[in-house]
Design a protein around this motif. Structure first.
Motif, PDB file in Angstrom:
ATOM      1  N   ILE A   1       0.852  -1.194   0.000  1.00  0.00           N
ATOM      2  CA  ILE A   1       0.000   0.000   0.000  1.00  0.00           C
ATOM      3  C   ILE A   1       0.888   1.245   0.000  1.00  0.00           C
ATOM      4  O   ILE A   1       1.825   1.357   0.795  1.00  0.00           O
ATOM      5  N   GLN A   2       0.591   2.157  -0.892  1.00  0.00           N
ATOM      6  CA  GLN A   2       1.393   3.361  -1.051  1.00  0.00           C
ATOM      7  C   GLN A   2       0.698   4.563  -0.413  1.00  0.00           C
ATOM      8  O   GLN A   2      -0.528   4.664  -0.433  1.00  0.00           O
ATOM      9  N   VAL A   3       1.484   5.469   0.144  1.00  0.00           N
ATOM     10  CA  VAL A   3       0.960   6.732   0.654  1.00  0.00           C
ATOM     11  C   VAL A   3       1.166   7.801  -0.413  1.00  0.00           C
ATOM     12  O   VAL A   3       2.292   8.050  -0.844  1.00  0.00           O
ATOM     13  N   LEU A   4       0.077   8.419  -0.850  1.00  0.00           N
ATOM     14  CA  LEU A   4       0.148   9.454  -1.874  1.00  0.00           C
ATOM     15  C   LEU A   4       0.391  10.813  -1.239  1.00  0.00           C
ATOM     16  O   LEU A   4      -0.166  11.131  -0.185  1.00  0.00           O
ATOM     17  N   SER A   5       1.194  11.625  -1.885  1.00  0.00           N
ATOM     18  CA  SER A   5       1.312  13.016  -1.472  1.00  0.00           C
ATOM     19  C   SER A   5       0.074  13.779  -1.905  1.00  0.00           C
ATOM     20  O   SER A   5      -0.711  13.315  -2.750  1.00  0.00           O
ATOM     21  N   GLY A   6      -0.111  14.968  -1.343  1.00  0.00           N
ATOM     22  CA  GLY A   6      -1.247  15.780  -1.744  1.00  0.00           C
ATOM     23  C   GLY A   6      -1.193  16.155  -3.212  1.00  0.00           C
ATOM     24  O   GLY A   6      -2.223  16.152  -3.908  1.00  0.00           O
ATOM     25  N   VAL A   7       0.002  16.454  -3.712  1.00  0.00           N
ATOM     26  CA  VAL A   7       0.143  16.798  -5.128  1.00  0.00           C
ATOM     27  C   VAL A   7      -0.147  15.579  -6.002  1.00  0.00           C
ATOM     28  O   VAL A   7      -0.763  15.695  -7.064  1.00  0.00           O
ATOM     29  N   ASP A   8       0.285  14.384  -5.557  1.00  0.00           N
ATOM     30  CA  ASP A   8      -0.064  13.161  -6.286  1.00  0.00           C
ATOM     31  C   ASP A   8      -1.579  13.001  -6.378  1.00  0.00           C
ATOM     32  O   ASP A   8      -2.118  12.617  -7.423  1.00  0.00           O
ATOM     33  N   GLU A   9      -2.272  13.253  -5.270  1.00  0.00           N
ATOM     34  CA  GLU A   9      -3.735  13.173  -5.274  1.00  0.00           C
ATOM     35  C   GLU A   9      -4.323  14.117  -6.321  1.00  0.00           C
ATOM     36  O   GLU A   9      -5.233  13.738  -7.083  1.00  0.00           O
ATOM     37  N   ALA A  10      -3.823  15.353  -6.339  1.00  0.00           N
ATOM     38  CA  ALA A  10      -4.340  16.336  -7.295  1.00  0.00           C
ATOM     39  C   ALA A  10      -4.087  15.883  -8.726  1.00  0.00           C
ATOM     40  O   ALA A  10      -4.974  15.995  -9.592  1.00  0.00           O
ATOM     41  N   ARG A  11      -2.910  15.351  -9.000  1.00  0.00           N
ATOM     42  CA  ARG A  11      -2.559  14.952 -10.361  1.00  0.00           C
ATOM     43  C   ARG A  11      -3.390  13.758 -10.840  1.00  0.00           C
ATOM     44  O   ARG A  11      -3.863  13.730 -11.975  1.00  0.00           O
ATOM     45  N   LEU A  12      -3.566  12.777  -9.974  1.00  0.00           N
ATOM     46  CA  LEU A  12      -4.324  11.597 -10.358  1.00  0.00           C
ATOM     47  C   LEU A  12      -5.812  11.907 -10.503  1.00  0.00           C
ATOM     48  O   LEU A  12      -6.489  11.379 -11.396  1.00  0.00           O
ATOM     49  N   THR A  13      -6.332  12.758  -9.638  1.00  0.00           N
ATOM     50  CA  THR A  13      -7.737  13.153  -9.756  1.00  0.00           C
ATOM     51  C   THR A  13      -7.950  13.980 -11.014  1.00  0.00           C
ATOM     52  O   THR A  13      -8.978  13.843 -11.699  1.00  0.00           O
ATOM     53  N   PHE A  14      -6.995  14.822 -11.323  1.00  0.00           N
ATOM     54  CA  PHE A  14      -7.075  15.616 -12.558  1.00  0.00           C
ATOM     55  C   PHE A  14      -7.122  14.700 -13.773  1.00  0.00           C
ATOM     56  O   PHE A  14      -7.914  14.919 -14.706  1.00  0.00           O
ATOM     57  N   LEU A  15      -6.285  13.660 -13.789  1.00  0.00           N
ATOM     58  CA  LEU A  15      -6.292  12.698 -14.884  1.00  0.00           C
ATOM     59  C   LEU A  15      -7.676  12.080 -15.053  1.00  0.00           C
ATOM     60  O   LEU A  15      -8.186  11.954 -16.175  1.00  0.00           O
ATOM     61  N   ALA A  16      -8.289  11.678 -13.941  1.00  0.00           N
ATOM     62  CA  ALA A  16      -9.613  11.067 -14.004  1.00  0.00           C
ATOM     63  C   ALA A  16     -10.641  12.038 -14.580  1.00  0.00           C
ATOM     64  O   ALA A  16     -11.475  11.663 -15.422  1.00  0.00           O
ATOM     65  N   ALA A  17     -10.608  13.283 -14.128  1.00  0.00           N
ATOM     66  CA  ALA A  17     -11.560  14.280 -14.626  1.00  0.00           C
ATOM     67  C   ALA A  17     -11.349  14.549 -16.112  1.00  0.00           C
ATOM     68  O   ALA A  17     -12.316  14.672 -16.883  1.00  0.00           O
ATOM     69  N   ARG A  18     -10.096  14.630 -16.529  1.00  0.00           N
ATOM     70  CA  ARG A  18      -9.815  14.851 -17.953  1.00  0.00           C
ATOM     71  C   ARG A  18     -10.366  13.709 -18.804  1.00  0.00           C
ATOM     72  O   ARG A  18     -10.996  13.939 -19.847  1.00  0.00           O
ATOM     73  N   PRO A  66     -18.113  12.542 -11.872  1.00  0.00           N
ATOM     74  CA  PRO A  66     -18.263  11.329 -11.056  1.00  0.00           C
ATOM     75  C   PRO A  66     -16.967  10.564 -10.842  1.00  0.00           C
ATOM     76  O   PRO A  66     -16.886   9.739  -9.927  1.00  0.00           O
ATOM     77  N   TRP A  67     -15.967  10.780 -11.671  1.00  0.00           N
ATOM     78  CA  TRP A  67     -14.669  10.117 -11.485  1.00  0.00           C
ATOM     79  C   TRP A  67     -13.766  10.986 -10.621  1.00  0.00           C
ATOM     80  O   TRP A  67     -13.777  12.215 -10.717  1.00  0.00           O
ATOM     81  N   ALA A  68     -12.953  10.320  -9.802  1.00  0.00           N
ATOM     82  CA  ALA A  68     -12.047  11.057  -8.913  1.00  0.00           C
ATOM     83  C   ALA A  68     -10.763  10.245  -8.709  1.00  0.00           C
ATOM     84  O   ALA A  68     -10.276   9.605  -9.641  1.00  0.00           O
ATOM     85  N   LEU A  69     -10.236  10.264  -7.502  1.00  0.00           N
ATOM     86  CA  LEU A  69      -8.901   9.723  -7.253  1.00  0.00           C
ATOM     87  C   LEU A  69      -8.790   8.236  -7.563  1.00  0.00           C
ATOM     88  O   LEU A  69      -7.813   7.789  -8.178  1.00  0.00           O
ATOM     89  N   ARG A  70      -9.758   7.424  -7.113  1.00  0.00           N
ATOM     90  CA  ARG A  70      -9.651   5.981  -7.361  1.00  0.00           C
ATOM     91  C   ARG A  70      -9.569   5.688  -8.855  1.00  0.00           C
ATOM     92  O   ARG A  70      -8.774   4.852  -9.293  1.00  0.00           O
ATOM     93  N   GLU A  71     -10.410   6.362  -9.632  1.00  0.00           N
ATOM     94  CA  GLU A  71     -10.362   6.150 -11.075  1.00  0.00           C
ATOM     95  C   GLU A  71      -9.038   6.613 -11.671  1.00  0.00           C
ATOM     96  O   GLU A  71      -8.512   5.988 -12.600  1.00  0.00           O
ATOM     97  N   GLY A  72      -8.480   7.691 -11.121  1.00  0.00           N
ATOM     98  CA  GLY A  72      -7.181   8.148 -11.590  1.00  0.00           C
ATOM     99  C   GLY A  72      -6.088   7.123 -11.336  1.00  0.00           C
ATOM    100  O   GLY A  72      -5.209   6.894 -12.178  1.00  0.00           O
ATOM    101  N   VAL A  73      -6.119   6.479 -10.165  1.00  0.00           N
ATOM    102  CA  VAL A  73      -5.149   5.426  -9.851  1.00  0.00           C
ATOM    103  C   VAL A  73      -5.292   4.263 -10.828  1.00  0.00           C
ATOM    104  O   VAL A  73      -4.293   3.710 -11.326  1.00  0.00           O
ATOM    105  N   ILE A  74      -6.529   3.887 -11.119  1.00  0.00           N
ATOM    106  CA  ILE A  74      -6.769   2.787 -12.060  1.00  0.00           C
ATOM    107  C   ILE A  74      -6.247   3.143 -13.454  1.00  0.00           C
ATOM    108  O   ILE A  74      -5.550   2.345 -14.107  1.00  0.00           O
ATOM    109  N   LEU A  75      -6.560   4.327 -13.925  1.00  0.00           N
ATOM    110  CA  LEU A  75      -6.125   4.749 -15.253  1.00  0.00           C
ATOM    111  C   LEU A  75      -4.612   4.793 -15.358  1.00  0.00           C
ATOM    112  O   LEU A  75      -4.031   4.374 -16.366  1.00  0.00           O
TER     113      LEU A  75
END
Length: 309
Positions: free
Chosen positions: A104-121, A292-301
């Protein structure tokens, strides 16, 4: 392939299992969640207490068992601010990995923002133009701005709904003076951190993700979740301002009776509304579209990209 993701947040722990491959939309196959409220299991020194760790260990074991039953070929795990900022975060993470056999990995706050952004895009597509993303979690607020799949500017601010409730909004309901001081502190904190987003310039499309934004949109008249993910939902700044005034007068027992507010989220919905209002004001946003997509979807993508590469 069938892929599972464990998401350990400040409010809840979630397991999402999807059928997906690179270039295709991930299709949900199964899910499981537990309202662990890690922020309520903190000792005075900021460490997660033994009971909180035990609850987490139980959840990851259950999640692994469910993923195996559902035929998941791979199981990923990540944690956000609750573990990232806890005094005993490394020890908690080790206990979870030992119990689950995962990494299990700990994400930084910036990592969260980047992965969530990917999902939204990916959800909104290129026709949305330059995106401005806002995501309110339990411990932090993430913001991202850019025209590509990754943001050119990404910021994480310690203004999550759980944190703000715990630190700034005592009382049920909090007094008008407490709410006024909380609003002042939220805006000062955000103004000090949001400059990279402001300097990035105007966006063509502003979006909000996370359960907090979905609840706020529902409270201001958006369609219920039962109508499905393809219904367009928006959060209007004027309607949000009126909602803040209403929520500030409600005890938790009344908030939980409002549409779109769960028992777990009711204590924090006022804090989320105050943070959302401040962000929309400071960024001069009249409307946010709810994604409707957010961080979890960004991690998957992101994982699918790595597998394809």
């Amino acid at each position: 392939m069938r892929l599972g993701v464990i998401d350990i947040g400040s409010n809840t722990a979630n397991l999402l299992i999807v059928d997906a491959h690179h270039g295709a939309k991930p299709l949900p196959a199964a899910s499981h969640k537990a309202a662990l409220r890690l922020s309520e299991h903190l000792a005075d020194d900021g460490s997660v207490r033994a009971d909180g760790v035990a609850d987490l260990v139980d959840f990851v074991r259950q999640a692994r068992h469910l993923a195996e039953e559902q035929g998941a070929e791979e199981l990923l795990g990540f944690a956000t601010s609750a573990i990232r900022e806890s005094a005993n975060g490394p020890a908690v993470l080790q206990a979870l990995n030992d119990a689950s056999g995962l990494d299990i990995q700990v994400l930084s706050g910036v990592d969260e923002a980047r992965l969530t952004f990917l999902a939204a895009r990916r959800w909104l597509g290129w026709s949305a133009g330059t995106l401005l993303l806002l995501d309110i979690g339990g411990g932090s607020l993430e913001l991202g701005h850019g025209m590509d799949e990754g943001p050119d500017a990404a910021v994480s601010v310690p203004l999550g709904a759980g944190r703000v409730t715990r630190n700034l909004l005592p009382g049920d309901p909090p007094s008008p003076e407490v709410v006024r001081e909380a609003r002042k502190t939220i805006r000062a904190t955000l103004a000090a951190e949001v400059r990279p987003i402001v300097r990035a310039g105007a966006a063509d499309h502003a979006v909000g993700t996370s359960k907090t934004f979905r609840s706020l949109a529902r409270l201001t008249g958006a369609a219920p979740s039962a109508d499905g993910p393809y219904v367009r939902r928006v959060l209007n700044r004027d309607a949000l301002g009126a909602l803040v005034d209403r929520l500030a007068r409600m005890p938790v027992s009344e908030r939980v009776r409002q549409p779109g507010v769960s028992v777990e989220r009711a204590p924090q919905v006022l804090a989320g509304a105050l943070v959302a209002e401040a962000a929309m004001d400071l960024l001069r946003l009249d409307t946010l579209e709810i994604c409707p997509w957010a961080l979890r979807e960004g991690v998957i993508l992101r994982r699918l990209e790595h597998l394809a590469g």
